[in-house]
Design an enzyme around this catalytic site. Structure first.
Site, PDB file in Angstrom:
ATOM      1  N   HIS A 116      39.211  28.552 -41.108  1.00  0.00           N
ATOM      2  CA  HIS A 116      38.548  29.836 -40.958  1.00  0.00           C
ATOM      3  C   HIS A 116      39.074  30.695 -40.054  1.00  0.00           C
ATOM      4  O   HIS A 116      39.877  30.074 -38.969  1.00  0.00           O
ATOM      5  CB  HIS A 116      36.917  29.305 -40.399  1.00  0.00           C
ATOM      6  CG  HIS A 116      36.020  30.614 -39.920  1.00  0.00           C
ATOM      7  ND1 HIS A 116      36.266  31.385 -39.075  1.00  0.00           N
ATOM      8  CD2 HIS A 116      35.079  30.859 -40.801  1.00  0.00           C
ATOM      9  CE1 HIS A 116      35.241  32.395 -39.046  1.00  0.00           C
ATOM     10  NE2 HIS A 116      34.541  31.945 -40.055  1.00  0.00           N
ATOM     11  N   GLU A 158      37.317  35.962 -47.035  1.00  0.00           N
ATOM     12  CA  GLU A 158      36.719  36.491 -45.786  1.00  0.00           C
ATOM     13  C   GLU A 158      37.761  37.472 -45.056  1.00  0.00           C
ATOM     14  O   GLU A 158      38.284  36.903 -44.114  1.00  0.00           O
ATOM     15  CB  GLU A 158      36.461  35.370 -44.661  1.00  0.00           C
ATOM     16  CG  GLU A 158      35.470  34.268 -45.450  1.00  0.00           C
ATOM     17  CD  GLU A 158      34.403  33.666 -44.165  1.00  0.00           C
ATOM     18  OE1 GLU A 158      33.286  33.833 -44.403  1.00  0.00           O
ATOM     19  OE2 GLU A 158      35.093  33.001 -43.410  1.00  0.00           O
TER      20      GLU A 158
HETATM   21  P1  PGA Z   1      29.190  36.413 -40.757  1.00  0.00           P
HETATM   22  O1  PGA Z   1      30.195  35.370 -40.751  1.00  0.00           O
HETATM   23  O2  PGA Z   1      28.273  36.262 -42.018  1.00  0.00           O
HETATM   24  O3  PGA Z   1      28.359  36.297 -39.629  1.00  0.00           O
HETATM   25  O4  PGA Z   1      29.936  37.836 -41.047  1.00  0.00           O
HETATM   26  C1  PGA Z   1      30.928  34.621 -41.852  1.00  0.00           C
HETATM   27  C2  PGA Z   1      31.964  33.515 -41.517  1.00  0.00           C
HETATM   28  O5  PGA Z   1      32.405  33.787 -40.491  1.00  0.00           O
HETATM   29  O6  PGA Z   1      32.030  32.749 -41.992  1.00  0.00           O
END
Ligand code: PGA
Length: 252
Positions: free
Chosen positions: A93, A163
């Site tokens: 992440h 992401e």
């Molecule tokens: P968010 O986070 O939905 O608050 O943007 C997603 C993540 O960091 O996995």
């Protein structure tokens, strides 16, 4: 057709076990009503065992893991997670790459150890900047660095979470990506995977989207964006918004 995978990334929330049990219980209620949706809660480590004891209809994920058990103070191993009924693990992440010094080399070791313990890794990749972004340079490099050399048969069990860091709600000024762009990146991810493990195996890898997913935009990510699920941070922390996301995904 693959089920839609919805992963609640609670990050370091909520503050107490009783809040975690209450949120988990309402998520399970929504998950029980859904069809064609696989719901996974990824809470902080201390809440994994109590949630596992209480919840039967949702999967459980960890937000990190180390690559071994043994003399590694402060670490948790894949075998330990598997032994308490955890099935998924989020790896790489961007918050861990930024705040905990995660490197692609370490992430690869964690993916290998997770496969060996029969956990299902969710590898996060994504570029930092929206303007002038070079998705192929960053996403391609992160994928190759974390995955090259891992046997194709294992990789077919991987999930990739695209992401874009600028779209994650913890980034100041964050806005969700467009489903159209997410789709373009998904195609790109599949192409890289095809080069590495062949088209057929690459097709079995789920590609999901994360970054400001909400009840208002989940449907378009699943339909227009053809994403196979979502990794959800802030909207997974209130039972109403996450239940809505589950319900909408079930009706897609
Ligand atoms: P968010 O986070 O939905 O608050 O943007 C997603 C993540 O960091 O996995």
């Amino acid at each position: 057709m693959k089920k839609v995978l919805l992963v609640a990334n609670w990050k370091s929330n909520p503050a107490t076990l009783s809040q975690a049990l209450s949120l988990g219980t309402s998520v399970e209620r929504a998950a029980k009503k859904a069809r064609g949706v696989e719901v996974v809660i990824a809470p902080p480590f201390p809440f994994l065992i109590p949630l596992r004891s209480k919840l039967k209809a949702v999967g459980l994920g960890a937000q990190n893991v180390f690559w071994s058990d043994g003399p590694y103070t402060g670490e948790v191993s894949p075998k330990q997670l598997a032994s308490i009924g955890v099935d998924h693990v989020i790896l790489g992440h961007s918050e861990r790459r930024t705040h905990a010094g995660e490197t692609s080399e370490g992430i690869k070791k964690k993916i290998l150890a997770s496969f060996a313990a029969r956990l299902r890794p969710i590898l996060c990749v994504g570029e930092h900047e929206r303007t002038g972004r070079d998705v192929s340079a960053v996403v391609g490099a992160e994928l190759r660095a974390a995955l090259e050399g891992i046997p194709a048969a294992s990789l077919a069990r991987l999930t990739i979470a695209y992401e874009p860091v600028w779209a994650i709600s913890s980034t100041p000024g964050a806005v969700a990506d467009t489903p159209e762009n997410a789709f373009r990146v998904k195609v790109y991810i599949r192409r890289i995977l095809s080069d590495m493990i062949g088209q057929k195996k690459a097709e079995s890898v789920r590609v999901i989207y994360g970054g400001s997913v909400s009840p208002a935009n989940i449907r378009s990510f699943l339909t227009d964006g053809e994403m196979e699920g979502a990794l959800i941070g802030s909207a997974s922390l209130t039972s109403q918004s996450f239940s809505d996301i589950i319900r909408i995904s079930s009706q897609r």
